[in-house]
Design a protein around this motif. Structure first.
Motif, mmCIF file in Angstrom:
data_model
loop_
_atom_site.group_PDB
_atom_site.id
_atom_site.type_symbol
_atom_site.label_atom_id
_atom_site.label_comp_id
_atom_site.label_asym_id
_atom_site.label_seq_id
_atom_site.Cartn_x
_atom_site.Cartn_y
_atom_site.Cartn_z
ATOM 1 N N CYS A 1 0.823 -1.208 0.000
ATOM 2 C CA CYS A 1 0.000 0.000 0.000
ATOM 3 C C CYS A 1 0.851 1.250 0.000
ATOM 4 C CB CYS A 1 -0.858 0.053 1.264
ATOM 5 S SG CYS A 1 -2.269 -1.014 1.171
ATOM 6 N N THR A 2 0.501 2.189 -0.841
ATOM 7 C CA THR A 2 1.105 3.507 -0.731
ATOM 8 C C THR A 2 0.002 4.536 -0.924
ATOM 9 O OG1 THR A 2 2.834 4.996 -1.492
ATOM 10 C CG2 THR A 2 1.817 3.613 -3.167
ATOM 11 N N GLU B 1 5.809 9.389 0.988
ATOM 12 C CA GLU B 1 6.353 8.053 0.778
ATOM 13 C C GLU B 1 7.012 8.034 -0.599
ATOM 14 O OE1 GLU B 1 2.587 6.120 3.206
ATOM 15 O OE2 GLU B 1 2.519 6.181 1.047
ATOM 16 N N ASP C 1 -3.043 4.808 -3.446
ATOM 17 C CA ASP C 1 -4.199 5.642 -3.128
ATOM 18 C C ASP C 1 -3.963 7.093 -3.501
ATOM 19 O OD1 ASP C 1 -6.150 3.961 -2.372
ATOM 20 O OD2 ASP C 1 -5.925 4.236 -0.212
ATOM 21 N N HIS D 1 -13.957 6.099 1.052
ATOM 22 C CA HIS D 1 -12.932 5.194 0.504
ATOM 23 C C HIS D 1 -12.297 4.312 1.577
ATOM 24 C CE1 HIS D 1 -9.797 7.846 2.022
ATOM 25 N NE2 HIS D 1 -10.427 8.868 1.488
ATOM 26 N N LYS E 1 -6.827 2.885 4.199
ATOM 27 C CA LYS E 1 -6.028 1.719 3.843
ATOM 28 C C LYS E 1 -6.867 0.439 3.780
ATOM 29 C CE LYS E 1 -2.023 -0.852 5.374
ATOM 30 N NZ LYS E 1 -1.209 -1.136 6.570
ATOM 31 N N ASP F 1 3.469 -2.625 4.139
ATOM 32 C CA ASP F 1 3.449 -1.173 3.955
ATOM 33 C C ASP F 1 4.611 -0.769 3.064
ATOM 34 O OD1 ASP F 1 1.282 -0.803 5.515
ATOM 35 O OD2 ASP F 1 2.382 -0.134 7.296
ATOM 36 N N CYS F 2 4.422 0.374 2.392
ATOM 37 C CA CYS F 2 5.485 0.776 1.468
ATOM 38 C C CYS F 2 6.730 1.229 2.205
ATOM 39 C CB CYS F 2 4.974 1.859 0.542
ATOM 40 S SG CYS F 2 4.471 3.330 1.430
ATOM 41 N N MET G 1 -0.740 -6.397 12.701
ATOM 42 C CA MET G 1 -0.024 -5.126 12.814
ATOM 43 C C MET G 1 0.051 -4.340 11.509
ATOM 44 S SD MET G 1 2.967 -6.605 15.167
ATOM 45 C CE MET G 1 2.510 -7.898 16.291
ATOM 46 N N GLY G 2 -0.773 -4.685 10.555
ATOM 47 C CA GLY G 2 -0.881 -3.844 9.354
ATOM 48 C C GLY G 2 0.116 -4.128 8.265
ATOM 49 N N VAL H 1 -7.404 2.508 13.030
ATOM 50 C CA VAL H 1 -6.388 1.451 13.006
ATOM 51 C C VAL H 1 -7.043 0.162 12.495
ATOM 52 C CG1 VAL H 1 -4.698 2.326 14.642
ATOM 53 C CG2 VAL H 1 -6.710 1.189 15.497
ATOM 54 N N ASP I 1 -5.809 -2.309 11.173
ATOM 55 C CA ASP I 1 -5.083 -3.555 11.448
ATOM 56 C C ASP I 1 -5.535 -4.174 12.770
ATOM 57 O OD1 ASP I 1 -3.967 -1.356 12.689
ATOM 58 O OD2 ASP I 1 -1.891 -1.895 12.285
ATOM 59 N N ARG J 1 -3.207 8.937 16.195
ATOM 60 C CA ARG J 1 -4.045 8.123 15.304
ATOM 61 C C ARG J 1 -4.342 6.758 15.942
ATOM 62 N NH1 ARG J 1 -1.887 5.866 11.129
ATOM 63 N NH2 ARG J 1 -0.067 7.220 11.160
HETATM 64 O O1 LIG Z 1 -5.752 6.151 2.635
HETATM 65 C C1 LIG Z 1 -4.721 5.505 2.881
HETATM 66 C C2 LIG Z 1 -3.880 5.776 4.015
HETATM 67 C C3 LIG Z 1 -2.724 4.998 4.212
HETATM 68 N N1 LIG Z 1 -2.403 4.017 3.336
HETATM 69 C C4 LIG Z 1 -1.155 3.203 3.543
HETATM 70 O O2 LIG Z 1 -1.188 2.616 4.822
HETATM 71 C C5 LIG Z 1 0.141 2.382 5.277
HETATM 72 C C6 LIG Z 1 0.315 2.804 6.703
HETATM 73 O O3 LIG Z 1 0.064 4.174 6.832
HETATM 74 P P1 LIG Z 1 1.035 5.161 7.644
HETATM 75 O O4 LIG Z 1 0.489 6.531 7.497
HETATM 76 O O5 LIG Z 1 2.447 4.891 7.280
HETATM 77 O O6 LIG Z 1 0.759 4.711 9.138
HETATM 78 P P2 LIG Z 1 1.773 4.131 10.253
HETATM 79 O O7 LIG Z 1 1.376 4.708 11.554
HETATM 80 O O8 LIG Z 1 3.193 4.229 9.875
HETATM 81 O O9 LIG Z 1 1.334 2.609 10.170
HETATM 82 C C7 LIG Z 1 1.033 1.779 11.246
HETATM 83 O O10 LIG Z 1 -0.316 1.915 11.657
HETATM 84 C C8 LIG Z 1 -1.277 1.707 10.613
HETATM 85 C C9 LIG Z 1 -2.658 1.899 11.194
HETATM 86 O O11 LIG Z 1 -2.836 1.109 12.290
HETATM 87 C C10 LIG Z 1 -1.097 0.326 9.991
HETATM 88 O O12 LIG Z 1 -1.957 0.173 8.898
HETATM 89 C C11 LIG Z 1 0.326 0.155 9.528
HETATM 90 O O13 LIG Z 1 0.545 -1.115 8.977
HETATM 91 C C12 LIG Z 1 1.259 0.374 10.705
HETATM 92 O O14 LIG Z 1 2.603 0.222 10.299
HETATM 93 C C13 LIG Z 1 1.080 3.105 4.322
HETATM 94 O O15 LIG Z 1 1.691 2.128 3.506
HETATM 95 C C14 LIG Z 1 0.132 3.998 3.538
HETATM 96 O O16 LIG Z 1 0.616 4.189 2.237
HETATM 97 C C15 LIG Z 1 -3.239 3.741 2.243
HETATM 98 O O17 LIG Z 1 -2.954 2.849 1.451
HETATM 99 N N2 LIG Z 1 -4.377 4.483 2.044
#
Ligand SMILES: O=c1ccn([C@@H]2O[C@H](COP(=O)(O)OP(=O)(O)O[C@H]3O[C@H](CO)[C@@H](O)[C@H](O)[C@H]3O)[C@@H](O)[C@H]2O)c(=O)[nH]1
Ligand SMILES: [Mn+2]
Length: 529
Positions: A107-108, A114, A143, A225, A228, A252-253, A321-322, A383, A385, A426
Motif C-alpha cells: 500500500c502507498t 512516501e 491511493d 474510501h 487503507k 506497507d510501502c 499489525m498492518g 487502526v 489492522d 491516530r
Molecule cells: O488512505 C490511505 C492511508 C494509508 N495508506 C497506507 O497505509 C500504510 C500505513 O500508513 P502510515 O500513514 O504509514 O501509518 P503508520 O502509523 O506508519 O502505520 C502503522 O499503523 C497503521 C494503522 O494502524 C497500519 O496500517 C500500519 O501497517 C502500521 O505500520 C502506508 O503504507 C500507507 O501508504 C493507504 O494505502 N491508504
C-alpha cells in the motif's frame, strides 16, 4: 490454483516453547494485585478524612486507571511463548513445486511522504523472495493515484527484467522521475496496469518474472474510501479475479523484505494440517532502522511489537499489525462465500480480466455488501489492522507470531516529534473507536474470543487512558509542592504511597524485561528442534 491442502507431517515444521519465566510472572502478578488492593483500600480510608479532597480524588483516579491498565497487561505475561520454524523441512516434505501461490499487497498513499523510489524498492525486495516466480504476484495499491509512482513502477518492471545488466549499464538511475512528472496527479479515476506477467515476461536469463500489477482504485467524494482498509479490500478483489493465491502478504510501502525465506517460514504454519482450518494469519514483527541513538520517541516498539505479541500468541495469537503479515485468503473472504472468482486461465492483460478487475475496484462495488463489516479488512476504526485482527479472533480465527532471528522485514518508524505524535494520536483514537463501538473487547471480545484475548485487546483499546495518570502525576506533586500542601501520607506509611509504588512497579517491569530478553536470547541461540 494450488490450495492449502498439501499435507506435510505436523509438528515437524515448527516448535513451541512456553517462556520459562511464566510461573514467576504469575506469582508476581498475584502478589502484586494484593499490593494494589491494599493501596486502593488505603486511598479510600484516608480520602474522606483528608483536608485536600480534590488532590486526593485525582490521585485516586490516577491509581484506579493505573490499576485497571495493570490488570489488562497481565494476560500478556501469563503464557508468553516462543516459536521456531524449519523452512528446509517444509521444502523436503512439500516440495518446491507444490508451494501455494502467494499474492503480495503493497500500500502507498502519498507520493510526497512516501517516496516512490522507496515504494519500488519494497516491491523489488519481495519480487526477489526465494519463491517460485510463476506463483508470486505483487499488487501495488496507490491511493495517491500518482503518475510519479506509476512511472517509478514502470521503470521498476524494466529494472526487474534487466536486473543487473540494467543496473550496470545505466549505473542505477539516480535521476528522480519526480522531476519529469511533478505537476500531474491522477485524481479520482481508476487506473490499473499489469506491468509484468509471469507467463510472458522473462528476465534476461530466461526465467519467469513474478506478476507485477499496479492498482489505483477509483475514488469519489460521494462514496467513502475507507483509507487503507478500503485499498486492501480493493486489492483482495482485484487479486481474486487475477491470481487468487491462497496466501496473501500485506506490506506497507515503508517496509521491505529482509529475508527471502520468510514466505517459507509462514507456510510452516499455514500448511500445517493441524492448524490450517482456522489459522487466519502469520504475523512477523516490525523492525525499524535508523532510530535515533536513544530512541527518544520509543519508535522501536519492542513491547507492543514483540513482547506483547508473544504473550498473545500463548492464547490464540497476536494482533494484526498492518504490515509483514501472511493471510490465509479464506479468512478475508468472510463467512459467506464471495461471488469473486478468477476468470479461468486467461491472460492477466486480456480484456475480460481487465474489465472484471476494473469493476471490482470501482468505488460503488461495495455498496450494500458486507465488505468491511464481515468480509475483508474491517472499517470503522483509524487502526484497521488492530480492528481486523480483533474481529477475526472474535470470529474464531487464530493467528501465529513468527519472530525469526534474522528480521524478516525492516523499515522506517517516525523520525521526528511531529510524526511520532501524529502516529500515536491516530493509534489512540483508532483504538478508542473500537472501545466505544458495540464490539468493545471487555463486553464483546471476552465473550466471543476468550477472557485473556479480550483483555489483551482491551489493553490496546484503552491504551490512550495512560494519559490520565501520567498527567496527574506530572502536575499534581509539583503544584502541591509550590502551594505547600501535603499530598502523600507522612513518614510511617510512606512506603505505601502510590508514587513509591509506581516507581517499584517500573523497576519490576525493567527487571522483567531484562530477564525476558536474556531468556529469549538464550533460547534464540540454543534451541534447534
Ligand atoms: O488512505 C490511505 C492511508 C494509508 N495508506 C497506507 O497505509 C500504510 C500505513 O500508513 P502510515 O500513514 O504509514 O501509518 P503508520 O502509523 O506508519 O502505520 C502503522 O499503523 C497503521 C494503522 O494502524 C497500519 O496500517 C500500519 O501497517 C502500521 O505500520 C502506508 O503504507 C500507507 O501508504 C493507504 O494505502 N491508504
Ligand atoms: Mn508507516
Amino acid at each position: 490454483m494450488t490450495t492449502l491442502s498439501t499435507k506435510p507431517k505436523p509438528s515437524t515444521l515448527h516448535t513451541l516453547k512456553v517462556d520459562p519465566l511464566a510461573p514467576y510472572n504469575r506469582v508476581h502478578s498475584l502478589l502484586y494485585s494484593l499490593g494494589i488492593l491494599a493501596l486502593l483500600y488505603h486511598h479510600c480510608t484516608t480520602f474522606l478524612a483528608s483536608p485536600s479532597f480534590l488532590s486526593l480524588l485525582l490521585l485516586l483516579l490516577a491509581d484506579l486507571v493505573l490499576a485497571f491498565m495493570w490488570g489488562l497487561v497481565q494476560p500478556f505475561r501469563w503464557r508468553s511463548v516462543r516459536r521456531r520454524e524449519f523452512p528446509a523441512r517444509l521444502i523436503d516434505t512439500v516440495g518446491r513445486k507444490n508451494l501455494p501461490a502467494l499474492d503480495v499487497f503493497i500500500c502507498t498513499a502519498d507520493p510526497h511522504k512516501e517516496p516512490p523510489m522507496s515504494v519500488v524498492s519494497t516491491a523489488l525486495s519481495v519480487m526477489a523472495f526465494d519463491y517460485p516466480t510463476d506463483r508470486l504476484s505483487v499488487y501495488v495499491s496507490d491511493d495517491g493515484g500518482s503518475e510519479v509512482t506509476l512511472f517509478a513502477f514502470m521503470e521498476a518492471a524494466m529494472f526487474a527484467r534487466y536486473w543487473l545488466p540494467f543496473c550496470r549499464e545505466n549505473g542505477l538511475r539516480e535521476r528522480s522521475p519526480e522531476v519529469y512528472f511533478i505537476s500531474s496527479v491522477g485524481g479520482n479515476s481508476d487506473n490499473m496496469k499489469v506491468l509484468l506477467e509471469s507467463s510472458k515476461d522473462k528476465d534476461i536469463m530466461g526465467n519467469a518474472l513474478p506478476n507485477l500489477i499496479y492498482v489505483s482504485r477509483e475514488k469519489n467524494i460521494n462514496s467513502p474510501h475507507h483509507f487503507k482498509a478500503g485499498a486492501l479490500n480493493a486489492l483482495v478483489r482485484v487479486s481474486s479475479i487475477m491470481t487468487n493465491a491462497p496466501v496473501v502478504l500485506t506490506l506497507d510501502c515503508d517496509m521491505y523484505s529482509n529475508d527471502p525465506q520468510s514466505p517459507l517460514r509462514a507456510l510452516c504454519y499455514l500448511l500445517d494440517p493441524a492448524m490450517a482450518s482456522n489459522l487466519a494469519y502469520v504475523q512477523f514483527p516490525q523492525h525499524f532502522q535508523g532510530l535515533n541513538k536513544n530512541d527518544i520517541y520509543g519508535g522501536e516498539g519492542k513491547r507492543p511489537f514483540r513482547i506483547n505479541s508473544r504473550g498473545m500468541d500463548g492464547f490464540g495469537g497476536p494482533d494484526y499489525m498492518g504490515s509483514n503479515c501472511f493471510f490465509n485468503r479464506r479468512a478475508l473472504r468472510g463467512m459467506h462465500s464471495s461471488p469473486l472468482a478468477p476468470l479461468g486461465s486467461q491472460d492477466l492483460r486480456s480484456e475480460s480480466v481487465m474489465k472484471r478487475a476494473h469493476e471490482v475496484a470501482s468505488c460503488n462495488y461495495e455498496v450494500g455488501a458486507k465488505w468491511g463489516s464481515t468480509i475483508g479488512f474491517r472499517y470503522g476504526s483509524l487502526v484497521e489492522d488492530y480492528h481486523t485482527g480483533y474481529r477475526l479472533h472474535c470470529e474464531g480465527w487464530k493467528s501465529i507470531f513468527c519472530d525469526p532471528e534474522r528480521p524478516a522485514f525492516a523499515g522506517d518508524a517516525p523520525k521526528n516529534l511531529n510524526d511520532a505524535l501524529g502516529q500515536i494520536k491516530r493509534w489512540c483514537i483508532g483504538n478508542l473507536q473500537v472501545a466505544i463501538s458495540k464490539h468493545n473487547p471487555l463486553t464483546f471480545g471476552i465473550r466471543k474470543a476468550s477472557l485473556p484475548v479480550g483483555l489483551c485487546y482491551a489493553y490496546y483499546a484503552y491504551w490512550g487512558s495512560w494519559c490520565i495518570p501520567l498527567t496527574i502525576y506530572a502536575f499534581l506533586p509539583p503544584l502541591a509542592l509550590i502551594n505547600q500542601k501535603r499530598l502523600f501520607p507522612q513518614a510511617p506509611s510512606m512506603t505505601k504511597s502510590s508514587i513509591v509504588d509506581h516507581k517499584l512497579w517500573s523497576v519490576f517491569e525493567k527487571l522483567e524485561q531484562r530477564l525476558q530478553d536474556k531468556v529469549l536470547l538464550h533460547s534464540d541461540s540454543g534451541v534447534s528442534s
